[in-house]
Design an enzyme around this catalytic site. Structure first.
Site, PDB file in Angstrom:
ATOM      1  N   LYS A 184      -4.959   8.160   3.384  1.00  0.00           N
ATOM      2  CA  LYS A 184      -3.797   7.646   4.111  1.00  0.00           C
ATOM      3  C   LYS A 184      -4.872   8.204   5.897  1.00  0.00           C
ATOM      4  O   LYS A 184      -5.582   9.242   5.938  1.00  0.00           O
ATOM      5  CB  LYS A 184      -2.847   7.804   3.822  1.00  0.00           C
ATOM      6  CG  LYS A 184      -2.326   7.499   2.599  1.00  0.00           C
ATOM      7  CD  LYS A 184      -2.123   5.742   2.465  1.00  0.00           C
ATOM      8  CE  LYS A 184      -2.292   4.753   0.887  1.00  0.00           C
ATOM      9  NZ  LYS A 184      -1.312   5.229  -0.217  1.00  0.00           N
TER      10      LYS A 184
HETATM   11  C1  LIG Z   1      -0.585   4.852  -1.890  1.00  0.00           C
HETATM   12  C2  LIG Z   1      -0.066   4.241  -1.260  1.00  0.00           C
HETATM   13  C3  LIG Z   1       2.188   4.218  -2.227  1.00  0.00           C
HETATM   14  C4  LIG Z   1       1.740   5.514  -2.064  1.00  0.00           C
HETATM   15  O1  LIG Z   1       1.593   6.758  -2.023  1.00  0.00           O
HETATM   16  P1  LIG Z   1       2.218   8.033  -2.415  1.00  0.00           P
HETATM   17  O2  LIG Z   1       1.671   8.893  -1.424  1.00  0.00           O
HETATM   18  O3  LIG Z   1       0.413   8.168  -3.632  1.00  0.00           O
HETATM   19  O4  LIG Z   1       3.070   8.334  -3.342  1.00  0.00           O
HETATM   20  C5  LIG Z   1       2.789   3.362  -2.218  1.00  0.00           C
HETATM   21  N1  LIG Z   1       2.367   2.378  -1.445  1.00  0.00           N
HETATM   22  C6  LIG Z   1       1.152   2.034  -0.766  1.00  0.00           C
HETATM   23  C7  LIG Z   1       1.222   0.605  -0.671  1.00  0.00           C
HETATM   24  C8  LIG Z   1      -0.077   2.519  -1.012  1.00  0.00           C
HETATM   25  O5  LIG Z   1      -1.171   2.281  -0.372  1.00  0.00           O
END
Ligand SMILES: *Cc1c(COP(=O)(O)O)cnc(C)c1O
Length: 406
Positions: free
Chosen positions: A196
């Protein structure tokens, strides 16, 4: 052999594999982690508090609660607004599993509605049609970092007395008409997963302006034990705690916060870097007939999380998955965001969803490719990605023209 794809025996565009989504980690991040390790306090403590305070200030919300994932945030948010068995949560099929899974963890039912073909974001007109007596929440996802039409969603929510919980896993930096994402709906959740825009390895943050929800969420994130639980081993004498809710183990630890603190300071600077790479991709690809590039929109600040192209298999005579393999052989990492959730085994079996239910989500799901876009990339890396894409496009579109005329 320069113009021949590596898959067919040509020379790969680069020698070393370019990892998709590798983060920008600088010395200051490493030093902060070392400092935490040496401090003796590894779990939830002063660094988490500092990180939360910085994030709260960045978003402009009343509360920011650090968690061990965005998924945990969605789960706690749904519980906070009172989602229970039998309720319905309207969301998009073009998302990661956790958006809908968290709804299932509350015993509620995710109701998918189709997305806009041009943006991939949830189609607000279709939200209206999906509302029933059981609907409690609209759960939009700001796909790839592009804020959804929040004014329209807010109007719908107001009219039908629904809560808005935003999955802003892609959208830390996003703004909708000058309103910061995280300060628009009732509760917003962010992800700091490894790929991210800001990463703590694993981690997440939840923002809200509601006192009651914030208190409940904070307590539930650490076993449901009373407020100052994390201080029970601090310098003040031992503090007893009480269990108030059957909570979860969703807290962030100081080691994670340490990874994030300096990245948060660099967040706007890094957005500028990704904006620059985004423009470079757009300029390189805008005249290529065989692919569709992301649409630019006024009135929003796009968080530029994922640069995605849609390939046109009908002009290239190869599928998206062939394209991914060709890119890999050029030593360029890429991703797919996402295979629409209603096409996954569990959702098909449990809810009877099938191909044809959400044509726009399927259109994107079948054609999308995410290209590397981290602030950690060098300009050469971006040029390599462009060269590799051009090589594949030129090779296969020539091939298809040749086939047509022969
Ligand atoms: C990465 C992601 C999540 C989950 O995030 P985590 O921190 O891994 O739980 C949820 N929604 C979307 C759209 C994502 O890309």
């Amino acid at each position: 052999m320069k113009n021949v794809p590596a898959y067919l025996g040509g020379k790969p565009t680069r020698e070393k594999f370019l990892l998709f989504g590798s983060p920008q980690i600088l010395d200051e991040d490493i030093q902060e982690v070392v400092d935490t390790l040496k401090s003796g306090w590894l779990s939830t403590g002063p660094k988490v508090q500092k990180f939360e305070e910085m994030f709260r200030e960045y978003i402009g919300s009343k509360y920011a609660i650090a968690l061990n994932s965005c998924t945990a945030g969605i789960h706690l948010a749904l519980q906070a607004v009172g989602i229970k068995r039998g309720d319905e949560v309207i969301t998009t099929p073009l998302t990661f599993a956790s958006t809908a899974n968290a709804t299932l963890h509350c015993g509620a039912k995710p109701i998918f509605v189709d997305v806009e073909k041009e943006t991939g974001n949830i189609d607000t007109e279709k939200i209206k049609k999906a509302i029933t007596k059981k609907t409690r929440v609209i759960l939009p996802v700001h796909l790839y970092g592009r804020p959804c039409r929040m004014e329209e969603i807010q109007d719908i929510a107001k009219k039908h007395a629904l809560f808005i919980i935003e999955d802003a896993a892609h959208c830390i930096e996003g703004k909708y008409k000058d309103k910061k994402i995280g300060n628009v709906g009732d509760i917003t959740t962010f992800s700091f997963y490894a790929t991210k825009n800001l990463t703590t390895g694993e981690g997440g943050m939840l923002t809200t302006n509601n006192d009651k929800w914030a208190e409940e969420i904070r307590i539930k994130s650490l076993h449901g034990i009373s407020k100052h639980a994390f201080k029970r081993y601090s310098e003040e004498s031992y503090q007893h705690y009480e269990v108030i809710y059957p909570g979860y183990k969703y807290n962030m630890m100081d080691i994670q916060a340490a990874i994030g603190i300096h990245q948060l300071k660099r967040i706007e600077k890094n957005l500028k870097i990704r904006e620059k790479y985004w423009k470079r991709y757009n300029n390189a690809f805008c005249r290529m007939e065989e692919i569709i590039i992301p649409k630019e929109e006024k009135d929003i600040t796009h968080a530029r999380h994922l640069y995605t192209i849609l390939i046109k298999p009908e002009l290239l005579k190869i599928t998206r998955d062939d394209f991914l393999m060709l890119l890999t052989k050029e030593n360029i990492g890429s991703g797919v965001h996402f295979t629409a959730l209603h096409l996954h085994a569990f959702y098909k079996k449990k809810f009877g969803y099938k191909r044809g239910n959400f044509p726009n989500a399927e259109f994107i799901s079948d054609r999308t490719i995410s290209l590397p876009l981290s602030a950690g990339l060098r300009e050469e890396d971006v040029e390599n990605v462009i060269s590799a894409i051009m090589k594949i496009l030129n090779y296969y579109s020539l091939f298809s023209k040749f086939r047509k005329s022969s």
